[in-house]
Design a protein around this motif. Structure first.
Motif, PDB file in Angstrom:
ATOM      1  N   GLN A 197      -2.677  10.594   1.859  1.00  0.00           N
ATOM      2  CA  GLN A 197      -3.399  10.516   3.140  1.00  0.00           C
ATOM      3  C   GLN A 197      -4.904  10.443   2.906  1.00  0.00           C
ATOM      4  O   GLN A 197      -5.595   9.612   3.500  1.00  0.00           O
ATOM      5  CB  GLN A 197      -3.089  11.739   4.013  1.00  0.00           C
ATOM      6  N   ILE A 198      -5.413  11.307   2.053  1.00  0.00           N
ATOM      7  CA  ILE A 198      -6.849  11.343   1.758  1.00  0.00           C
ATOM      8  C   ILE A 198      -7.291  10.016   1.138  1.00  0.00           C
ATOM      9  O   ILE A 198      -8.304   9.435   1.544  1.00  0.00           O
ATOM     10  CB  ILE A 198      -7.181  12.529   0.829  1.00  0.00           C
ATOM     11  N   ILE A 199      -6.548   9.542   0.160  1.00  0.00           N
ATOM     12  CA  ILE A 199      -6.894   8.288  -0.523  1.00  0.00           C
ATOM     13  C   ILE A 199      -6.914   7.131   0.469  1.00  0.00           C
ATOM     14  O   ILE A 199      -7.814   6.296   0.448  1.00  0.00           O
ATOM     15  CB  ILE A 199      -5.921   8.030  -1.689  1.00  0.00           C
ATOM     16  N   ASN A 200      -5.939   7.077   1.362  1.00  0.00           N
ATOM     17  CA  ASN A 200      -5.870   5.980   2.326  1.00  0.00           C
ATOM     18  C   ASN A 200      -6.969   6.056   3.385  1.00  0.00           C
ATOM     19  O   ASN A 200      -7.242   5.067   4.058  1.00  0.00           O
ATOM     20  CB  ASN A 200      -4.492   5.926   2.987  1.00  0.00           C
ATOM     21  N   LEU A 258       0.847  -1.190   0.000  1.00  0.00           N
ATOM     22  CA  LEU A 258       0.000   0.000   0.000  1.00  0.00           C
ATOM     23  C   LEU A 258       0.882   1.240   0.000  1.00  0.00           C
ATOM     24  O   LEU A 258       1.856   1.322   0.751  1.00  0.00           O
ATOM     25  CB  LEU A 258      -0.897   0.004   1.244  1.00  0.00           C
ATOM     26  N   ALA A 259       0.566   2.204  -0.846  1.00  0.00           N
ATOM     27  CA  ALA A 259       1.303   3.465  -0.852  1.00  0.00           C
ATOM     28  C   ALA A 259       1.033   4.199   0.453  1.00  0.00           C
ATOM     29  O   ALA A 259      -0.110   4.287   0.908  1.00  0.00           O
ATOM     30  CB  ALA A 259       0.874   4.319  -2.041  1.00  0.00           C
ATOM     31  N   GLU A 260       2.073   4.710   1.041  1.00  0.00           N
ATOM     32  CA  GLU A 260       1.966   5.493   2.266  1.00  0.00           C
ATOM     33  C   GLU A 260       2.365   6.932   1.960  1.00  0.00           C
ATOM     34  O   GLU A 260       3.141   7.179   1.025  1.00  0.00           O
ATOM     35  CB  GLU A 260       2.895   4.917   3.350  1.00  0.00           C
ATOM     36  N   PRO A 261       1.865   7.903   2.739  1.00  0.00           N
ATOM     37  CA  PRO A 261       2.223   9.296   2.490  1.00  0.00           C
ATOM     38  C   PRO A 261       3.734   9.526   2.398  1.00  0.00           C
ATOM     39  O   PRO A 261       4.199  10.342   1.602  1.00  0.00           O
ATOM     40  CB  PRO A 261       1.599  10.043   3.676  1.00  0.00           C
TER      41      PRO A 261
END
Length: 162
Positions: free
Chosen positions: A50-53, A9-12
């Motif tokens: 951040q918003i997407i997660n 998962l992509a993280e900020p």
């Protein structure tokens, strides 16, 4: 490949590396059509991730090989159809035809089926991108319509669960 490709998962904190990957990929393929990519800052991308997660119907997954981002898949809600997710896949050119795109699409399909609240998964692919079209067909996508995207002929394809 001496090591395996990890899907995460992509993280900020990955924002700067993601922007570098996307900018490089945009020089390698005319299929990368991200508006204003050159103007996005790492700080803005950090906030975007951040918003997407924080929502349950969008995701960014990264393919990482030897600590380098080599591919990325996104599912983003369509603004005019919030129950529909649009799939986007990008693989670094030096890793084309090595199964990374298929791995990313497979992970995205799994997330769509098992975790998202979306009712439909769609994508656009340029008609001249035959390897991608073949991959999407193999991964249960079917042509919905022919249309123009960025002035080019494209197929809109939808995922069909078996």
């Amino acid at each position: 490949m001496s090591e395996t490709v990890e899907i995460k998962l992509a993280e900020p904190e990955n924002a700067a590396a993601i922007l570098n990957f996307l900018r490089q990929a945009a020089t390698e393929s005319d299929a990368v059509t991200i508006p204003h990519l050159e103007k996005v800052t790492a700080k803005e991308e950090f906030k975007n991730i951040q918003i997407i997660n924080d929502v349950d119907d969008c995701i960014i997954l990264l393919a990482v090989f030897e600590k380098e981002i080599v591919g990325m898949v996104t599912i983003m809600r369509l603004p005019n159809e919030p129950q529909v997710g649009e799939l986007g896949v990008i693989v670094a050119k030096k890793y084309w035809h090595q199964g990374i795109g298929q791995l990313l699409v497979d992970e995205a399909e799994y997330w769509f089926v098992n975790y998202s609240s979306l009712v439909r998964l769609t994508l656009d692919v340029f008609e001249d991108n035959v390897p991608a079209i073949n991959l999407y067909r193999k991964m249960n996508f079917v042509v919905r319509e022919h249309r123009l995207v960025s002035g080019r002929k494209a197929l809109q394809m939808d995922y069909r669960q078996e």
